[in-house]
Design an enzyme around this catalytic site. Structure first.
Site, PDB file in Angstrom:
ATOM      1  N   HIS A   1     -20.567  -0.796  19.884  1.00  0.00           N
ATOM      2  CA  HIS A   1     -21.196  -0.460  18.645  1.00  0.00           C
ATOM      3  C   HIS A   1     -21.782  -1.931  18.161  1.00  0.00           C
ATOM      4  CE1 HIS A   1     -19.130   3.416  17.791  1.00  0.00           C
ATOM      5  NE2 HIS A   1     -20.080   3.693  17.003  1.00  0.00           N
TER       6      HIS A   1
ATOM      7  N   CYS B   1     -17.120  -4.541  21.557  1.00  0.00           N
ATOM      8  CA  CYS B   1     -17.151  -3.041  21.050  1.00  0.00           C
ATOM      9  C   CYS B   1     -18.418  -2.547  21.118  1.00  0.00           C
ATOM     10  CB  CYS B   1     -16.891  -3.030  19.649  1.00  0.00           C
ATOM     11  SG  CYS B   1     -17.118  -1.197  18.875  1.00  0.00           S
TER      12      CYS B   1
ATOM     13  N   ASP C   1     -18.564   7.644  24.296  1.00  0.00           N
ATOM     14  CA  ASP C   1     -18.188   6.762  23.622  1.00  0.00           C
ATOM     15  C   ASP C   1     -17.792   7.529  21.925  1.00  0.00           C
ATOM     16  OD1 ASP C   1     -17.953   4.202  22.106  1.00  0.00           O
ATOM     17  OD2 ASP C   1     -19.623   4.599  20.976  1.00  0.00           O
ATOM     18  N   SER C   2     -17.325   6.782  21.130  1.00  0.00           N
ATOM     19  CA  SER C   2     -16.558   7.516  19.880  1.00  0.00           C
ATOM     20  C   SER C   2     -17.839   8.050  19.116  1.00  0.00           C
ATOM     21  CB  SER C   2     -15.964   6.461  19.143  1.00  0.00           C
ATOM     22  OG  SER C   2     -16.517   5.318  18.734  1.00  0.00           O
TER      23      SER C   2
ATOM     24  N   GLU D   1     -22.319   3.352  12.003  1.00  0.00           N
ATOM     25  CA  GLU D   1     -22.346   4.723  12.017  1.00  0.00           C
ATOM     26  C   GLU D   1     -23.095   5.119  10.872  1.00  0.00           C
ATOM     27  OE1 GLU D   1     -21.373   7.068  14.136  1.00  0.00           O
ATOM     28  OE2 GLU D   1     -20.874   5.596  15.768  1.00  0.00           O
TER      29      GLU D   1
ATOM     30  N   CYS E   1     -17.180   2.535  25.948  1.00  0.00           N
ATOM     31  CA  CYS E   1     -16.392   2.328  24.653  1.00  0.00           C
ATOM     32  C   CYS E   1     -15.320   1.217  25.185  1.00  0.00           C
ATOM     33  CB  CYS E   1     -15.778   3.663  24.387  1.00  0.00           C
ATOM     34  SG  CYS E   1     -14.807   3.743  23.095  1.00  0.00           S
TER      35      CYS E   1
HETATM   36  N1  DGL Z   1     -17.808   1.796  20.422  1.00  0.00           N
HETATM   37  C1  DGL Z   1     -16.326   1.797  20.574  1.00  0.00           C
HETATM   38  C2  DGL Z   1     -15.892   0.531  21.427  1.00  0.00           C
HETATM   39  O1  DGL Z   1     -16.575  -0.097  22.250  1.00  0.00           O
HETATM   40  C3  DGL Z   1     -15.427   2.398  19.841  1.00  0.00           C
HETATM   41  C4  DGL Z   1     -15.737   2.125  18.128  1.00  0.00           C
HETATM   42  C5  DGL Z   1     -14.699   2.841  17.144  1.00  0.00           C
HETATM   43  O2  DGL Z   1     -14.978   4.049  17.334  1.00  0.00           O
HETATM   44  O3  DGL Z   1     -13.924   2.285  16.506  1.00  0.00           O
HETATM   45  O4  DGL Z   1     -14.804   0.045  20.970  1.00  0.00           O
END
Ligand code: DGL
Length: 271
Positions: free
Chosen positions: A188, A186, A10-11, A152, A73
């Site tokens: 996150h 997402c 993931d990011s 984050e 992600c």
């Molecule tokens: N967690 C990621 C997603 O599912 C990336 C979120 C990001 O870095 O903007 O989209």
């Protein structure tokens, strides 16, 4: 049987929502997690940049002898999954299809909301998958670009005025549309489940894309006879592309496990 590890990326912290589920449903598997914390957030970037990042993430993970990769992600899945699958000779699971299937199985009114990053909403991938699976479904998609930087930064708790204010601004109009199911598209966003749930109310079912992707991976490994031996306890190695300390602190809170000194830093630009 296949005892090789599974790569998850993931990011940043978002993919931990998949790891959390994998620990529960596939405790015997070894995981290699990569969070691209030097370049998070991904969500506002162009398709070309995202594909370049995703290729590097996959190249790093493939320095290990993996049996599968979970793209935990939403942004990478919605923009790059078919290309990555075509370029790599190992199974890759994304988050979109599994989340859409779950949402369709729980919606009563066929009125589904989906929140994700700008790149994911722009791609139209969730909408397309939902309509392909059920042409009658009504879909309302909204980007929530401030959620990822706030997650984050560790602003994930009930009572945090900043995240609660931002969440209300994004979600109250969505609640007013009368959806009965909300895809957290997402990975996150499930770290904000308490806050999102408080605003959407008990009549809206939340679907976590990260968690659903873990179920999908389990189905795939089981069908392909690729599970590790059930008699062992799996381990997880964490890699990030920037400071390890912040990642370890927030990951420890979310996973309820002490991860101090557990993450290693790598230079993703080398891949
Ligand atoms: N967690 C990621 C997603 O599912 C990336 C979120 C990001 O870095 O903007 O989209």
């Amino acid at each position: 049987m296949d005892g090789r590890p599974i790569g998850v990326f993931d990011s940043g912290l978002g993919g931990l929502t998949a790891v959390h589920a994998l620990w529960r449903i596939l405790p015997e598997e070894d995981l290699i997690y990569f969070g691209d914390t030097a370049r998070v957030p991904y969500g506002g970037r162009s398709r070309e940049t995202l594909l370049q990042y995703a290729r590097q993430d996959v190249r790093f993970l493939r320095t290990f002898d993996l049996k599968a990769i979970l793209i935990a992600c939403g942004t990478v899945t919605t923009t790059s999954l078919p290309v990555l699958q075509a370029e790599n000779d190992l199974p890759m699971v994304g988050v979109v299809e599994p989340a859409c299937r779950r949402a369709l199985s729980v919606t009563r009114k066929k009125r589904i909301g989906m929140i994700a990053t700008q790149a994911s909403v722009r791609s139209g991938a969730y909408e397309a998958a939902l309509r392909r699976l059920d042409p009658e479904v009504e879909v309302i998609c909204e980007p929530c670009p401030l959620f990822v930087p706030l997650v984050e930064a560790g602003r994930i708790r009930r009572g945090d005025v900043v995240i609660e204010t931002v969440a209300r601004e994004y979600l109250e109009p969505l609640r007013a549309t009368g959806i009965d199911t909300l895809i957290l598209g997402c990975t996150h966003y499930p770290l904000l489940t308490d806050i999102i749930g408080d605003i959407m109310g008990p009549e809206v079912t939340l679907v976590s894309a990260g968690e659903e992707s873990a179920f999908e991976l389990k189905r795939m490994l089981t069908a392909g006879d690729m599970r590790a031996s059930g008699e062992r306890q799996g381990t997880t190695a964490f890699y990030v592309s920037d400071r390890t300390e912040d990642f370890e602190r927030i990951a420890s809170t979310f996973l309820q496990e002490d991860l101090r000194c557990m993450a290693r830093r790598i230079d993703i630009e080398q891949y």
